[in-house]
Design an enzyme around this catalytic site. Structure first.
Site, short mmCIF file in Angstrom:
data_model
loop_
_atom_site.label_atom_id
_atom_site.label_comp_id
_atom_site.label_asym_id
_atom_site.label_seq_id
_atom_site.Cartn_x
_atom_site.Cartn_y
_atom_site.Cartn_z
N ALA A 115 31.11 47.98 -5.13
CA ALA A 115 30.54 46.83 -5.01
C ALA A 115 31.46 45.68 -5.46
CB ALA A 115 29.10 46.70 -5.84
N SER A 171 30.61 43.44 -7.83
CA SER A 171 29.41 43.39 -8.76
C SER A 171 28.93 42.33 -9.69
CB SER A 171 29.47 44.95 -9.68
OG SER A 171 30.50 44.56 -10.58
N THR A 197 19.95 47.81 -7.98
CA THR A 197 19.78 47.13 -9.24
C THR A 197 18.65 46.35 -9.50
OG1 THR A 197 21.02 44.85 -9.79
CG2 THR A 197 21.14 45.30 -7.63
N GLU A 207 18.73 43.25 -10.16
CA GLU A 207 18.77 42.04 -9.49
C GLU A 207 18.19 41.73 -8.28
OE1 GLU A 207 20.55 39.13 -10.25
OE2 GLU A 207 20.58 39.97 -12.33
N TYR A 222 24.55 38.43 -4.34
CA TYR A 222 24.90 39.88 -4.84
C TYR A 222 23.33 40.40 -4.59
CZ TYR A 222 24.87 43.77 -8.07
OH TYR A 222 24.96 44.92 -8.69
N LYS A 237 22.43 43.51 -1.91
CA LYS A 237 21.98 44.91 -2.62
C LYS A 237 20.63 44.98 -1.97
CE LYS A 237 24.85 46.75 -5.58
NZ LYS A 237 25.39 48.03 -5.47
O1 F7E Z 1 25.01 38.65 -17.27
C1 F7E Z 1 23.90 35.45 -18.91
C2 F7E Z 1 23.77 35.50 -17.52
O2 F7E Z 1 27.26 39.02 -15.79
C3 F7E Z 1 23.96 38.87 -17.95
C4 F7E Z 1 26.10 43.39 -13.06
O3 F7E Z 1 26.28 44.96 -13.60
O4 F7E Z 1 23.90 43.96 -14.37
C5 F7E Z 1 24.89 43.09 -14.11
O5 F7E Z 1 24.73 41.54 -13.84
C6 F7E Z 1 23.09 37.51 -18.46
C7 F7E Z 1 23.10 36.77 -17.02
O6 F7E Z 1 25.22 40.66 -15.83
C8 F7E Z 1 27.28 34.41 -19.92
O7 F7E Z 1 23.42 34.08 -16.96
C9 F7E Z 1 25.37 34.06 -20.75
O8 F7E Z 1 21.96 36.02 -17.21
O9 F7E Z 1 26.76 40.50 -17.94
P1 F7E Z 1 26.17 39.59 -16.78
P2 F7E Z 1 24.30 40.47 -14.83
O10 F7E Z 1 24.41 39.23 -14.07
O11 F7E Z 1 22.84 40.70 -15.45
C10 F7E Z 1 22.95 43.99 -12.84
C11 F7E Z 1 21.85 44.99 -13.22
C12 F7E Z 1 24.02 44.20 -11.67
O12 F7E Z 1 23.58 45.04 -10.87
C13 F7E Z 1 25.15 43.64 -11.77
O13 F7E Z 1 26.07 44.11 -10.92
O14 F7E Z 1 23.96 36.74 -19.28
N1 F7E Z 1 25.35 34.88 -19.40
N2 F7E Z 1 26.60 33.46 -20.70
C14 F7E Z 1 26.55 35.27 -19.13
N3 F7E Z 1 27.01 36.11 -18.30
C15 F7E Z 1 28.52 36.21 -18.18
N4 F7E Z 1 28.97 36.91 -17.07
N5 F7E Z 1 29.07 35.21 -18.99
C16 F7E Z 1 28.67 34.36 -19.73
O15 F7E Z 1 29.60 33.64 -20.49
#
Ligand code: F7E
Length: 327
Positions: free
Chosen positions: A51, A53, A96, A98, A124, A128
């Site tokens: 993906a 992802s 997911t 999401e 995303y 999905k």
């Molecule tokens: O963000 C917040 C951001 O990018 C988690 C993927 O594996 O899990 C993953 O998606 C949270 C979000 O993962 C930062 O806004 C704050 O609310 O680690 P993430 P995700 O978006 O939850 C799901 C299940 C999937 O399916 C996806 O493929 O954290 N956040 N500050 C931040 N996120 C990032 N990346 N960076 C920051 O600085």
């Protein structure tokens, strides 16, 4: 990907006798390539974890995300059907959390199971959603053994560096070792259900060994904020922090350190907010209810939130120590 760094410890060249596994060049945007690989391998099981992802990146690359995450899933399903492998090949589709979108007005109030409604909030999630439904449709239309695992966030020391957990554990290790000054994050109050990838991959396998093809939520049932993750990551190294200010002006400072090896200056600023990390439409809270997986498949996660973070922080400290020893 040509980068085999994360599997080098188990990868053996195909030239040797009885290799553990063989790598093929694959691309989910290329139907002929996918069909050719499936024709060559005639697999018993396919795990589609391919993906684009990253949720935030999907806002910048929505068409590509749809090509890979939505149509890529269709390409695998259709190849298996065209090749007449419907009765042989079982397929696991990485769906997911999401899909749910975490809208606060949602009646599930952020805790979702297999019958909760979907409301994806990113390109995303929308792509999905197609992957989820086309998998279900091929199961119903062609009686194929194809299953969705609706996985909540799953992490490990091999997690990509731009996801928030690994970004935090790397930064905490670097700050504690004096290599980095502070970390910049976005929404500290986003709440996620973080599990260990090892527990979730075991469950993916269990899904394909189960008697009937079905869809399954895989989660721990425990929700924690990004803020909780940061606090706990520093605590692994005996560093205590406090937050001050609000919104974009919020900061975190060191209050005291309990381990001699990681003595930071009291009052040192270790966190600032960077609005670039906010998403055009944010998913506030995603917590899963894995009751069905527990009751019907006997799956239980072995890792807690704290043991996951400890493993990731210790691994990153070792990584940076080894790196600096080598240069
Ligand atoms: O963000 C917040 C951001 O990018 C988690 C993927 O594996 O899990 C993953 O998606 C949270 C979000 O993962 C930062 O806004 C704050 O609310 O680690 P993430 P995700 O978006 O939850 C799901 C299940 C999937 O399916 C996806 O493929 O954290 N956040 N500050 C931040 N996120 C990032 N990346 N960076 C920051 O600085």
């Amino acid at each position: 990907s040509l980068n085999t760094q994360r599997i080098d410890h188990i990868y053996e060249s195909p030239q040797i006798k009885n290799p553990k596994f063989i790598l093929h060049y694959g691309d989910l945007t290329d139907s002929m390539n996918i069909t050719k690989i499936i024709q060559q391998c005639k697999p018993d099981e396919i795990y589609n974890l391919g993906a684009m992802s990253h949720v935030k990146v999907s806002f910048d690359t929505p068409e590509y995300t749809a090509q890979v995450n939505a149509l890529g899933t269709l390409r695998i399903l259709e190849a298996v059907k065209l090749l007449g492998l419907e009765k042989k090949t079982k397929i696991y589709q990485a769906s997911t959390s999401e899909l749910y979108g975490g809208m606060s007005e949602n009646k599930n109030k952020g805790c979702y199971n297999e019958s909760s409604e979907f409301y994806p909030r990113s390109p995303y999630g929308v792509a999905k959603l197609y992957g989820f439904w086309i998998t279900k449709n091929y199961r119903e239309a062609y009686n194929m053994f194809v299953c969705n695992g609706i996985l909540f966030n799953h992490e490990s020391s091999r997690r990509g560096e731009t996801f928030v957990t690994r970004k935090i554990t790397r930064a905490v290790a670097q700050i504690a070792l004096g290599i980095k000054d502070k970390i910049y994050l976005g929404n500290l109050d986003a709440k996620r259900d973080w599990g260990h990838a090892k527990d979730y991959v075991r469950m993916m396998w269990m899904i394909l060994q189960s008697e009937h093809a079905d869809d399954w939520v895989i989660a721990t049932g425990v929700g924690k904020t990004v803020r909780d993750f940061l606090v706990n990551a520093f605590l692994v190294l005996g560093i205590h922090i406090k937050f001050e200010g609000s919104g974009l002006d919020e900061k975190a400072y060191v209050t005291h350190c309990t381990k001699d090896e990681y003595k930071l200056e009291i009052g040192k600023e270790v966190l600032s907010i960077d609005p670039n990390y906010f998403r055009p439409s944010e998913v506030d809270t995603l917590i899963g209810d894995p009751t069905k997986a527990k009751e019907k498949l006997g799956w239980f996660p072995k890792y807690s939130f704290e043991s996951l973070i400890k493993e990731m922080v210790i691994s990153d400290v070792k990584l940076f120590k080894d790196h600096y020893r080598a240069v």
